[in-house]
Design an enzyme around this catalytic site. Structure first.
Site, PDB file in Angstrom:
ATOM      1  N   GLY A  13     124.411  87.829  57.315  1.00  0.00           N
ATOM      2  CA  GLY A  13     124.095  86.638  56.515  1.00  0.00           C
ATOM      3  C   GLY A  13     124.671  85.400  57.167  1.00  0.00           C
ATOM      4  N   GLY A  56     131.835  76.823  71.217  1.00  0.00           N
ATOM      5  CA  GLY A  56     131.860  78.280  71.136  1.00  0.00           C
ATOM      6  C   GLY A  56     130.573  78.930  71.603  1.00  0.00           C
ATOM      7  CB  VAL A  65     122.426  94.247  55.975  1.00  0.00           C
ATOM      8  CG1 VAL A  65     122.956  93.183  56.922  1.00  0.00           C
ATOM      9  CG2 VAL A  65     122.239  93.693  54.564  1.00  0.00           C
ATOM     10  CG  ASN A  91     128.757  86.035  54.544  1.00  0.00           C
ATOM     11  OD1 ASN A  91     129.452  85.514  53.674  1.00  0.00           O
ATOM     12  ND2 ASN A  91     127.598  85.512  54.938  1.00  0.00           N
ATOM     13  CG  ASN A 150     130.449  84.701  35.524  1.00  0.00           C
ATOM     14  OD1 ASN A 150     130.933  84.132  34.544  1.00  0.00           O
ATOM     15  ND2 ASN A 150     129.702  84.084  36.407  1.00  0.00           N
ATOM     16  CE1 TYR A 156     126.851  88.026  44.311  1.00  0.00           C
ATOM     17  CE2 TYR A 156     128.460  87.289  42.690  1.00  0.00           C
ATOM     18  CZ  TYR A 156     127.970  87.275  43.980  1.00  0.00           C
ATOM     19  OH  TYR A 156     128.599  86.527  44.947  1.00  0.00           O
ATOM     20  CB  ALA A 158     128.198  96.269  39.097  1.00  0.00           C
ATOM     21  CE  LYS A 160     129.117  89.680  46.484  1.00  0.00           C
ATOM     22  NZ  LYS A 160     129.103  89.624  47.957  1.00  0.00           N
TER      23      LYS A 160
HETATM   24  P1  NDP Z   1     123.713  82.334  50.795  1.00  0.00           P
HETATM   25  O1  NDP Z   1     122.638  82.861  49.916  1.00  0.00           O
HETATM   26  O2  NDP Z   1     123.772  80.850  51.055  1.00  0.00           O
HETATM   27  O3  NDP Z   1     123.705  83.075  52.202  1.00  0.00           O
HETATM   28  C1  NDP Z   1     123.586  84.467  52.308  1.00  0.00           C
HETATM   29  C2  NDP Z   1     122.896  84.797  53.586  1.00  0.00           C
HETATM   30  O4  NDP Z   1     122.677  86.224  53.652  1.00  0.00           O
HETATM   31  C3  NDP Z   1     121.512  84.132  53.667  1.00  0.00           C
HETATM   32  O5  NDP Z   1     121.250  83.670  54.970  1.00  0.00           O
HETATM   33  C4  NDP Z   1     120.620  85.291  53.288  1.00  0.00           C
HETATM   34  O6  NDP Z   1     119.273  85.164  53.665  1.00  0.00           O
HETATM   35  C5  NDP Z   1     121.313  86.439  53.986  1.00  0.00           C
HETATM   36  N1  NDP Z   1     120.813  87.724  53.531  1.00  0.00           N
HETATM   37  C6  NDP Z   1     120.372  88.047  52.282  1.00  0.00           C
HETATM   38  N2  NDP Z   1     119.915  89.308  52.267  1.00  0.00           N
HETATM   39  C7  NDP Z   1     120.069  89.804  53.526  1.00  0.00           C
HETATM   40  C8  NDP Z   1     119.757  91.038  54.139  1.00  0.00           C
HETATM   41  N3  NDP Z   1     119.187  92.042  53.452  1.00  0.00           N
HETATM   42  N4  NDP Z   1     120.042  91.215  55.464  1.00  0.00           N
HETATM   43  C9  NDP Z   1     120.594  90.207  56.186  1.00  0.00           C
HETATM   44  N5  NDP Z   1     120.896  88.998  55.646  1.00  0.00           N
HETATM   45  C10 NDP Z   1     120.635  88.791  54.336  1.00  0.00           C
HETATM   46  O7  NDP Z   1     125.077  82.813  50.146  1.00  0.00           O
HETATM   47  P2  NDP Z   1     126.545  82.181  50.252  1.00  0.00           P
HETATM   48  O8  NDP Z   1     126.769  81.627  51.596  1.00  0.00           O
HETATM   49  O9  NDP Z   1     126.765  81.335  49.069  1.00  0.00           O
HETATM   50  O10 NDP Z   1     127.436  83.493  50.058  1.00  0.00           O
HETATM   51  C11 NDP Z   1     127.854  84.308  51.159  1.00  0.00           C
HETATM   52  C12 NDP Z   1     128.611  85.508  50.604  1.00  0.00           C
HETATM   53  O11 NDP Z   1     129.706  85.056  49.810  1.00  0.00           O
HETATM   54  C13 NDP Z   1     127.749  86.373  49.685  1.00  0.00           C
HETATM   55  O12 NDP Z   1     128.092  87.723  49.857  1.00  0.00           O
HETATM   56  C14 NDP Z   1     128.138  85.892  48.296  1.00  0.00           C
HETATM   57  O13 NDP Z   1     127.932  86.892  47.330  1.00  0.00           O
HETATM   58  C15 NDP Z   1     129.615  85.604  48.498  1.00  0.00           C
HETATM   59  N6  NDP Z   1     130.148  84.660  47.531  1.00  0.00           N
HETATM   60  C16 NDP Z   1     129.668  83.373  47.419  1.00  0.00           C
HETATM   61  C17 NDP Z   1     130.213  82.498  46.490  1.00  0.00           C
HETATM   62  C18 NDP Z   1     129.749  81.103  46.337  1.00  0.00           C
HETATM   63  O14 NDP Z   1     130.284  80.391  45.472  1.00  0.00           O
HETATM   64  N7  NDP Z   1     128.787  80.628  47.111  1.00  0.00           N
HETATM   65  C19 NDP Z   1     131.307  82.925  45.615  1.00  0.00           C
HETATM   66  C20 NDP Z   1     131.741  84.275  45.809  1.00  0.00           C
HETATM   67  C21 NDP Z   1     131.181  85.100  46.739  1.00  0.00           C
HETATM   68  P3  NDP Z   1     118.220  84.676  52.487  1.00  0.00           P
HETATM   69  O15 NDP Z   1     118.496  83.224  52.278  1.00  0.00           O
HETATM   70  O16 NDP Z   1     116.877  84.982  53.037  1.00  0.00           O
HETATM   71  O17 NDP Z   1     118.520  85.499  51.250  1.00  0.00           O
END
Ligand code: NDP
Length: 248
Positions: A13, A56, A65, A91, A150, A156, A158, A160
């Protein structure tokens, strides 16, 4: 600052949101970053430009994934080409928020497949190179809601919470191989995922944060870079909470 020179780091991600900043900061610390994502490569190109601007190196690995076979093959090819795989950041995550009575089997299965299945099978694909090298770092992106719950996030939360159980289990399984496994638990972070929330929900959330501000992806990235560093070699099986005090 913590250095990751010569390490190879895979970030799932990694094209946008928190993942994009993780890629930039890991690369700034010296790692060569491989970003795995389902998004179209042009979105990843923006992340690559940020990495280059930070001095970098990084590359894109378009892959889902949840496709366990493709992930296994891609990680194998990567290891053969680069000769190492030191860091894995699980992530990639999705949230399909519904109150319990509206949770569909599809939403539940998809959430578990990406958030938990993705982490399990990416870890499986990365663990051999790490075990062989007798060193490695796996970090799972959990969430504050894993520990607080929440309303509206049954699937979600569950998923996490499952990641925390996975973290502790892998930490025990691979400690003797020099691989540490930790979770990071972000609170309310400023990304597209949270920007979509209605204003009143955001205000309510802010009132629960003792530090009085929404977190930034950089706050999460700083914790991840630290956990990946040599300085964190005695930390395993932990949840490092990055939540402004939202949950203590
Ligand atoms: P985003 O939705 O902005 O980014 C997640 C990324 O993962 C996107 O690029 C998404 O692509 C990609 N992705 C989704 N499904 C798959 C897959 N099957 N294979 C590969 N890549 C995939 O999320 P955030 O940056 O906000 O969050 C990142 C992580 O942090 C997540 O795990 C989230 O649950 C966790 N998190 C975030 C919080 C927040 O406040 N933002 C709080 C707590 C935890 P696509 O856009 O196509 O879905």
């Amino acid at each position: 600052m913590f250095r990751l020179d010569d390490k190879v780091a895979v970030v799932t991600g990694g094209y946008r949101g928190i993942g994009r900043v993780l890629c930039v900061e890991l690369a700034r610390a010296g790692a060569h970053v491989v970003a795995v994502d389902v998004l179209e490569p042009p979105i990843g190109e923006q992340m690559l430009a940020d990495v280059r601007a930070a001095g970098g190196s990084a590359e894109l690995l378009p892959c889902d994934v949840t496709d366990h076979e493709a992930i296994g093959d891609a990680f194998h090819a990567l290891y053969k080409r680069l000769g190492r795989l030191d860091i894995l950041i699980n992530n990639a995550g999705i949230a399909r928020d519904q109150v319990l009575l509206r949770v569909s089997p599809e939403d539940l299965h998809k959430t578990l497949a990406v958030n938990v299945g993705g982490a399990v099978f990416c870890s499986k694909a990365a663990i051999r190179p790490m075990s062989r090298a007798k060193t490695g770092r796996i970090i799972n992106m959990a969430s504050v809601v894993a520990e607080t719950g929440n309303p509206g996030q049954a699937a979600y939360a569950a998923s996490k919470a499952a990641l925390i159980g996975l973290t502790k289990t892998l930490a025990r399984e691979y400690a003797s191989r020099g691989v540490t496994v930790n979770a990071v638990g972000p609170g309310f972070i400023d990304t597209d995922m949270t920007r979509m929330l209605p204003e009143d929900a955001k205000q309510l959330m802010l009132q629960q944060i003792p530090l009085g501000r929404v977190g930034q992806p950089h706050d999460v990235a700083a914790a991840v870079v630290f956990l990946c560093s040599d300085e964190a070699s005695y930390i395993t099986g932990q949840v490092l909470r990055v939540n402004g005090g939202m949950y203590m």
